[in-house]
Design a protein around this motif. Structure first.
Motif, PDB file in Angstrom:
ATOM      1  N   TRP A  27      -4.767  21.076  -2.152  1.00 15.11           N
ATOM      2  CA  TRP A  27      -3.679  20.414  -2.003  1.00 15.11           C
ATOM      3  C   TRP A  27      -3.843  18.986  -2.761  1.00 15.11           C
ATOM      4  O   TRP A  27      -4.651  18.348  -2.551  1.00 15.11           O
ATOM      5  N   PHE A  28      -2.537  18.820  -3.026  1.00 13.31           N
ATOM      6  CA  PHE A  28      -2.352  17.545  -3.831  1.00 13.31           C
ATOM      7  C   PHE A  28      -1.247  16.959  -3.134  1.00 13.31           C
ATOM      8  O   PHE A  28      -0.239  17.718  -2.430  1.00 13.31           O
ATOM      9  N   ARG A  29      -1.067  15.499  -3.316  1.00  9.32           N
ATOM     10  CA  ARG A  29       0.227  14.964  -2.884  1.00  9.32           C
ATOM     11  C   ARG A  29       0.914  14.002  -4.110  1.00  9.32           C
ATOM     12  O   ARG A  29      -0.071  13.438  -4.612  1.00  9.32           O
ATOM     13  N   GLN A  30       2.080  13.677  -4.074  1.00 17.26           N
ATOM     14  CA  GLN A  30       2.580  12.654  -4.629  1.00 17.26           C
ATOM     15  C   GLN A  30       3.606  12.243  -4.051  1.00 17.26           C
ATOM     16  O   GLN A  30       4.731  12.453  -3.585  1.00 17.26           O
ATOM     17  N   GLN A  67      -1.983  12.953  -6.458  1.00 15.02           N
ATOM     18  CA  GLN A  67      -3.110  12.656  -5.921  1.00 15.02           C
ATOM     19  C   GLN A  67      -3.902  13.699  -5.111  1.00 15.02           C
ATOM     20  O   GLN A  67      -3.178  14.586  -4.383  1.00 15.02           O
ATOM     21  N   PHE A  68      -5.209  13.799  -5.340  1.00 19.57           N
ATOM     22  CA  PHE A  68      -6.000  15.243  -4.878  1.00 19.57           C
ATOM     23  C   PHE A  68      -6.007  14.784  -3.073  1.00 19.57           C
ATOM     24  O   PHE A  68      -6.284  13.803  -2.921  1.00 19.57           O
ATOM     25  N   VAL A  69      -5.991  15.843  -2.571  1.00 18.82           N
ATOM     26  CA  VAL A  69      -6.367  15.880  -0.923  1.00 18.82           C
ATOM     27  C   VAL A  69      -7.312  16.543  -0.413  1.00 18.82           C
ATOM     28  O   VAL A  69      -8.307  15.950   0.375  1.00 18.82           O
ATOM     29  N   ALA A  70      -7.423  17.702  -0.815  1.00 19.66           N
ATOM     30  CA  ALA A  70      -8.738  18.780  -0.431  1.00 19.66           C
ATOM     31  C   ALA A  70      -8.480  19.913  -1.222  1.00 19.66           C
ATOM     32  O   ALA A  70      -7.532  20.311  -1.705  1.00 19.66           O
ATOM     33  N   SER A  71      -9.654  20.656  -1.213  1.00 17.33           N
ATOM     34  CA  SER A  71      -9.806  22.119  -1.751  1.00 17.33           C
ATOM     35  C   SER A  71     -10.771  22.870  -0.980  1.00 17.33           C
ATOM     36  O   SER A  71     -11.451  22.285  -0.160  1.00 17.33           O
ATOM     37  N   ILE A  72     -10.405  24.074  -1.107  1.00 22.39           N
ATOM     38  CA  ILE A  72     -11.390  25.306  -0.491  1.00 22.39           C
ATOM     39  C   ILE A  72     -11.739  26.490  -1.227  1.00 22.39           C
ATOM     40  O   ILE A  72     -10.741  26.857  -1.932  1.00 22.39           O
ATOM     41  N   GLY A  73     -12.704  27.245  -1.328  1.00 24.57           N
ATOM     42  CA  GLY A  73     -12.961  28.275  -1.842  1.00 24.57           C
ATOM     43  C   GLY A  73     -12.340  29.524  -0.920  1.00 24.57           C
ATOM     44  O   GLY A  73     -12.167  29.181   0.102  1.00 24.57           O
ATOM     45  N   TRP A  74     -12.123  30.622  -1.625  1.00 26.49           N
ATOM     46  CA  TRP A  74     -11.375  31.581  -0.663  1.00 26.49           C
ATOM     47  C   TRP A  74     -12.316  32.020   0.465  1.00 26.49           C
ATOM     48  O   TRP A  74     -11.924  32.851   1.271  1.00 26.49           O
ATOM     49  N   THR A  75     -13.747  32.032   0.319  1.00 34.05           N
ATOM     50  CA  THR A  75     -14.404  32.616   1.316  1.00 34.05           C
ATOM     51  C   THR A  75     -14.447  31.302   2.339  1.00 34.05           C
ATOM     52  O   THR A  75     -15.032  31.570   3.631  1.00 34.05           O
ATOM     53  N   GLY A  76     -13.873  30.141   2.274  1.00 34.21           N
ATOM     54  CA  GLY A  76     -13.855  29.207   3.354  1.00 34.21           C
ATOM     55  C   GLY A  76     -14.758  28.108   3.127  1.00 34.21           C
ATOM     56  O   GLY A  76     -15.107  27.110   3.640  1.00 34.21           O
ATOM     57  N   SER A  77     -15.828  28.447   1.805  1.00 33.14           N
ATOM     58  CA  SER A  77     -16.808  27.559   1.849  1.00 33.14           C
ATOM     59  C   SER A  77     -16.634  26.518   0.530  1.00 33.14           C
ATOM     60  O   SER A  77     -15.374  26.565  -0.029  1.00 33.14           O
ATOM     61  N   TYR A 106      -4.298  26.661   4.709  1.00 39.05           N
ATOM     62  CA  TYR A 106      -3.618  25.680   5.454  1.00 39.05           C
ATOM     63  C   TYR A 106      -4.201  24.352   5.278  1.00 39.05           C
ATOM     64  O   TYR A 106      -5.537  24.062   4.950  1.00 39.05           O
ATOM     65  N   LEU A 107      -3.239  23.295   5.604  1.00 38.68           N
ATOM     66  CA  LEU A 107      -3.940  21.968   5.555  1.00 38.68           C
ATOM     67  C   LEU A 107      -3.209  21.315   7.082  1.00 38.68           C
ATOM     68  O   LEU A 107      -2.220  21.051   7.045  1.00 38.68           O
ATOM     69  N   TYR A 134       4.005  17.364  -0.952  1.00 40.18           N
ATOM     70  CA  TYR A 134       2.521  17.919  -0.962  1.00 40.18           C
ATOM     71  C   TYR A 134       2.673  19.194  -1.559  1.00 40.18           C
ATOM     72  O   TYR A 134       3.567  19.963  -1.491  1.00 40.18           O
ATOM     73  N   TYR A 135       1.854  19.501  -2.623  1.00 40.77           N
ATOM     74  CA  TYR A 135       1.685  20.739  -3.454  1.00 40.77           C
ATOM     75  C   TYR A 135       0.396  21.550  -3.197  1.00 40.77           C
ATOM     76  O   TYR A 135      -0.768  20.770  -3.231  1.00 40.77           O
ATOM     77  N   CYS A 136       0.433  22.829  -3.337  1.00 40.89           N
ATOM     78  CA  CYS A 136      -0.748  23.359  -3.337  1.00 40.89           C
ATOM     79  C   CYS A 136      -1.015  24.031  -4.787  1.00 40.89           C
ATOM     80  O   CYS A 136      -0.023  24.497  -5.598  1.00 40.89           O
ATOM     81  N   ALA A 137      -2.321  24.143  -5.382  1.00 39.79           N
ATOM     82  CA  ALA A 137      -2.594  24.588  -6.599  1.00 39.79           C
ATOM     83  C   ALA A 137      -3.909  25.397  -6.462  1.00 39.79           C
ATOM     84  O   ALA A 137      -4.614  25.394  -5.586  1.00 39.79           O
ATOM     85  N   GLY A 138      -4.105  26.318  -7.544  1.00 37.74           N
ATOM     86  CA  GLY A 138      -4.841  27.201  -7.602  1.00 37.74           C
ATOM     87  C   GLY A 138      -5.770  27.187  -8.924  1.00 37.74           C
ATOM     88  O   GLY A 138      -5.186  26.963 -10.022  1.00 37.74           O
ATOM     89  N   ARG A 139      -6.904  27.465  -8.973  1.00 35.71           N
ATOM     90  CA  ARG A 139      -7.619  27.610 -10.060  1.00 35.71           C
ATOM     91  C   ARG A 139      -8.830  28.848  -9.929  1.00 35.71           C
ATOM     92  O   ARG A 139      -9.231  29.024  -8.865  1.00 35.71           O
ATOM     93  N   LEU A 140      -9.335  29.142 -10.960  1.00 36.23           N
ATOM     94  CA  LEU A 140     -10.406  30.459 -10.983  1.00 36.23           C
ATOM     95  C   LEU A 140     -11.693  30.138 -10.776  1.00 36.23           C
ATOM     96  O   LEU A 140     -12.409  30.744 -10.188  1.00 36.23           O
TER      97      LEU A 140
END
Length: 123
Positions: A36-39, A46-56, A80-81, A94-100
């Protein structure tokens, strides 16, 4: 992958809000990190939080660490945030974003973006 953010709204200071980001597409979502980022108006994203898909591998910006919680429901391909004790300075799109790869705090490292969901916190 396509990302669809939702859950924004107008709340009062001290209230809580939960944002959702639903992911879809052909690339296995288990290979991705979601963030999640926000502007705010006139400010950089601005970066807010990130998570891997396993929850780790969760990561939080200092401004979010004590009040926000990021989580994932891989069965629903949704991140979720949970935002608690909201402050007027949390007002932003607030924006969600993904990367590999593993999580990053840099917006330029993310290749997939959802549309913004507006959060407005009144004092």
């Amino acid at each position: 992958v396509q990302l669809q953010a939702s859950g924004g709204g107008l709340v009062q200071a001290g209230d809580s809000l939960r944002l959702s980001c639903a992911a879809s597409g052909r690339t296995p979502v288990s290979a991705r990190t979601l963030a999640w980022f926000r502007q705010a108006p006139g400010k950089e994203r601005q970066f807010v939080a990130s998570i891997g898909w396993t929850g780790s591998r969760t990561d939080y910006a200092d401004s979010a660490r004590s009040r926000f919680a990021i989580s994932v429901d891989s069965t629903k391909s949704t991140v979720y945030l949970q935002m608690n004790s909201l402050k007027p300075e949390d007002t932003a799109d607030y924006y969600c974003a993904g990367r590999l790869a593993y999580g990053s705090r840099s917006a330029s490292d993310y290749i997939d973006w959802g549309q913004g969901t507006l959060v407005t916190v009144s004092s």
